[in-house]
Design an enzyme around this catalytic site. Structure first.
Site, PDB file in Angstrom:
ATOM      1  N   HIS A 180      16.347 -53.751  61.833  1.00 30.90           N
ATOM      2  CA  HIS A 180      15.088 -54.405  61.451  1.00 30.90           C
ATOM      3  C   HIS A 180      15.401 -55.243  60.207  1.00 30.90           C
ATOM      4  O   HIS A 180      14.993 -54.906  59.099  1.00 30.90           O
ATOM      5  CB  HIS A 180      14.063 -53.301  61.155  1.00 30.90           C
ATOM      6  CG  HIS A 180      12.646 -53.763  61.042  1.00 30.90           C
ATOM      7  ND1 HIS A 180      12.277 -55.088  61.093  1.00 30.90           N
ATOM      8  CD2 HIS A 180      11.501 -53.058  60.881  1.00 30.90           C
ATOM      9  CE1 HIS A 180      10.955 -55.161  60.951  1.00 30.90           C
ATOM     10  NE2 HIS A 180      10.469 -53.947  60.831  1.00 30.90           N
ATOM     11  N   LYS A 217       3.386 -55.605  84.779  1.00 29.54           N
ATOM     12  CA  LYS A 217       3.561 -55.724  86.228  1.00 29.54           C
ATOM     13  C   LYS A 217       5.043 -55.632  86.583  1.00 29.54           C
ATOM     14  O   LYS A 217       5.443 -55.916  87.705  1.00 29.54           O
ATOM     15  CB  LYS A 217       3.016 -57.064  86.733  1.00 29.54           C
ATOM     16  CG  LYS A 217       1.537 -57.279  86.495  1.00 29.54           C
ATOM     17  CD  LYS A 217       1.122 -58.635  87.061  1.00 29.54           C
ATOM     18  CE  LYS A 217      -0.291 -59.004  86.659  1.00 29.54           C
ATOM     19  NZ  LYS A 217      -0.554 -60.431  86.883  1.00 29.54           N
ATOM     20  N   ARG A 219      10.181 -57.779  68.982  1.00 30.11           N
ATOM     21  CA  ARG A 219      10.272 -56.331  68.746  1.00 30.11           C
ATOM     22  C   ARG A 219      10.344 -55.678  70.112  1.00 30.11           C
ATOM     23  O   ARG A 219       9.526 -55.973  70.996  1.00 30.11           O
ATOM     24  CB  ARG A 219       9.059 -55.833  67.981  1.00 30.11           C
ATOM     25  CG  ARG A 219       8.991 -54.308  67.997  1.00 30.11           C
ATOM     26  CD  ARG A 219       8.020 -53.756  67.009  1.00 30.11           C
ATOM     27  NE  ARG A 219       8.515 -53.888  65.652  1.00 30.11           N
ATOM     28  CZ  ARG A 219       8.045 -53.171  64.626  1.00 30.11           C
ATOM     29  NH1 ARG A 219       7.090 -52.289  64.808  1.00 30.11           N
ATOM     30  NH2 ARG A 219       8.530 -53.347  63.416  1.00 30.11           N
ATOM     31  N   ARG A 236       1.960 -54.064  60.643  1.00 31.36           N
ATOM     32  CA  ARG A 236       2.449 -54.903  59.547  1.00 31.36           C
ATOM     33  C   ARG A 236       3.342 -56.055  59.987  1.00 31.36           C
ATOM     34  O   ARG A 236       3.143 -57.197  59.629  1.00 31.36           O
ATOM     35  CB  ARG A 236       3.285 -54.063  58.579  1.00 31.36           C
ATOM     36  CG  ARG A 236       2.527 -53.349  57.553  1.00 31.36           C
ATOM     37  CD  ARG A 236       3.329 -52.143  57.116  1.00 31.36           C
ATOM     38  NE  ARG A 236       3.061 -51.081  58.058  1.00 31.36           N
ATOM     39  CZ  ARG A 236       2.124 -50.180  57.868  1.00 31.36           C
ATOM     40  NH1 ARG A 236       1.457 -50.168  56.746  1.00 31.36           N
ATOM     41  NH2 ARG A 236       1.855 -49.278  58.779  1.00 31.36           N
ATOM     42  N   THR A 237       4.372 -55.706  60.772  1.00 31.65           N
ATOM     43  CA  THR A 237       5.396 -56.711  61.074  1.00 31.65           C
ATOM     44  C   THR A 237       4.805 -57.854  61.894  1.00 31.65           C
ATOM     45  O   THR A 237       5.083 -59.020  61.643  1.00 31.65           O
ATOM     46  CB  THR A 237       6.573 -56.031  61.815  1.00 31.65           C
ATOM     47  OG1 THR A 237       6.993 -54.918  61.036  1.00 31.65           O
ATOM     48  CG2 THR A 237       7.730 -56.975  61.998  1.00 31.65           C
TER      49      THR A 237
HETATM   50  C1  NCD Z   1       9.111 -49.452  60.711  1.00 35.57           C
HETATM   51  C2  NCD Z   1       9.538 -49.827  62.107  1.00 35.57           C
HETATM   52  O1  NCD Z   1       8.733 -50.144  62.970  1.00 35.57           O
HETATM   53  O2  NCD Z   1      10.747 -49.807  62.283  1.00 35.57           O
HETATM   54  N1  NCD Z   1       7.914 -49.978  60.264  1.00 35.57           N
HETATM   55  C3  NCD Z   1       7.808 -51.302  59.921  1.00 35.57           C
HETATM   56  O3  NCD Z   1       8.299 -52.195  60.574  1.00 35.57           O
HETATM   57  N2  NCD Z   1       7.133 -51.572  58.788  1.00 35.57           N
HETATM   58  C4  NCD Z   1       9.293 -48.024  60.401  1.00 35.57           C
HETATM   59  C5  NCD Z   1       8.524 -47.014  61.180  1.00 35.57           C
HETATM   60  O4  NCD Z   1       8.010 -47.254  62.255  1.00 35.57           O
HETATM   61  O5  NCD Z   1       8.469 -45.883  60.663  1.00 35.57           O
END
Ligand code: NCD
Length: 310
Positions: A133, A83, A105, A55-56
């Protein structure tokens, strides 16, 4: 607004409301048949994903593209990171390419903060370890506001694996900034030691909290971050902390059920609850794009949004 968005605590109440109002405006524009805006034309947004994401990552990509930015997607798999290249060298490479914003991320809490010291562009935290987040918290607040109106005094109950959740921490910080009352519900083993200093209440009893909630946000049990047994069995967890059909049936009519995804259907949330009209799970994904558009637009100081077709 600050130059980077690393923690939900970086946002004052005015900043947060400006992002949500801008997202509202962008949502109106996104309803048109031509969704693309020229605002970030000529700007470069790099998506730097060292951890898995569906999603993100897609959401940030869609957001940047709808604002006409050039988008470079980088994932650690298949890059020189495998690497052994360090975050700093990766950052210097991005810097040489002239990134105006870097969305990162990373599995390590604090990685976006380090990165911000090495690049000139804006850094947006898309999830760092078990830390934060912030754009998830913004899209959640946006979703709540659309369904319920102002968040002032709203009672939000966040349930599940708080210990491993960056979503929970960012939500607690942002929701308290916006005047909501947050209660975390989890078994004691899935709460961080520091939770006593967070701006929220804590309960171990889901059933006693449900009648006092306007919003129930379920979190995924993050097995990939667990190196020990945090609860006896999945069945036991589900029985005490899962939002099953019977629990959902007792909720007042207007109460909404949220989940950031990905879900363990049948564990923290029953499939039919996830698919019910009170669930906002699909809306959260759609709202993620407009909210992230607002964040990129405001951080990069894009040209006028313009209410008319351009
Ligand atoms: C979350 C995450 O990656 O922190 N998901 C997200 O970004 N929609 C929560 C999760 O992984 O459960």
């Amino acid at each position: 607004m600050k130059r980077h968005l690393i923690s939900a605590a970086d946002l004052s109440r005015d900043d947060a409301l400006l992002i949500l109002d801008t997202a509202d405006e962008l949502a109106r524009i996104s309803d048109r048949s031509i969704k693309k805006l020229p605002t970030l034309r000529g700007r470069t947004v790099v998506n730097l994903f060292f951890e898995d994401s569906t999603r993100t990552r897609i959401s940030f990509e869609a957001a940047a593209k709808r604002l006409s930015a050039d988008v470079i997607n980088f994932s650690a798999k298949g890059s020189s990171v495998s690497k052994g290249e360090s975050l700093k060298d990766t950052a210097l490479t991005l810097e040489a390419m002239g990134a105006d914003a870097v969305v990162i991320r990373h599995g390590a809490s604090g990685a976006p903060h380090r990165l911000a010291g090495w690049v000139r562009g804006s850094v947006v935290n898309a999830g760092d370890g078990t830390h934060e987040h912030p754009t998830q918290a913004l899209l959640d607040a946006f979703t709540m506001r659309r369904r319920l109106g102002s968040l002032e005094g709203r009672r939000v109950t966040i349930v599940g694996d708080i210990l491993h959740s960056r979503v929970a921490r960012s939500n607690v910080l942002l929701l308290s900034t916006l005047g909501a009352e947050v209660t975390l519900v989890a078994p004691p083993t899935l709460l961080p030691v520091s939770v006593g200093s967070w701006p929220c209440e804590v309960s171990y009893d889901l059933d006693s909290m449900l009648p006092k909630s306007d919003v129930v946000m379920m979190l995924r049990v993050q097995r990939e971050r667990m190196n020990a047994a945090f609860f006896p069995t999945e069945r036991e967890y589900s029985r005490r902390y899962g939002l099953d059909r019977d629990r959902a049936a007792k909720l007042d009519d207007g109460v909404i059920v949220m989940h950031p995804g990905p879900m363990n259907r049948g564990m923290e949330i029953a499939a039919e609850v996830a698919d019910s009209p009170r669930s906002t799970i699909v809306e959260q994904v759609a709202n993620g794009v407009t909210t992230r558009m607002a964040v990129l637009y405001l951080l990069l100081g894009g040209a006028d949004l313009g209410g008319e077709d351009q």
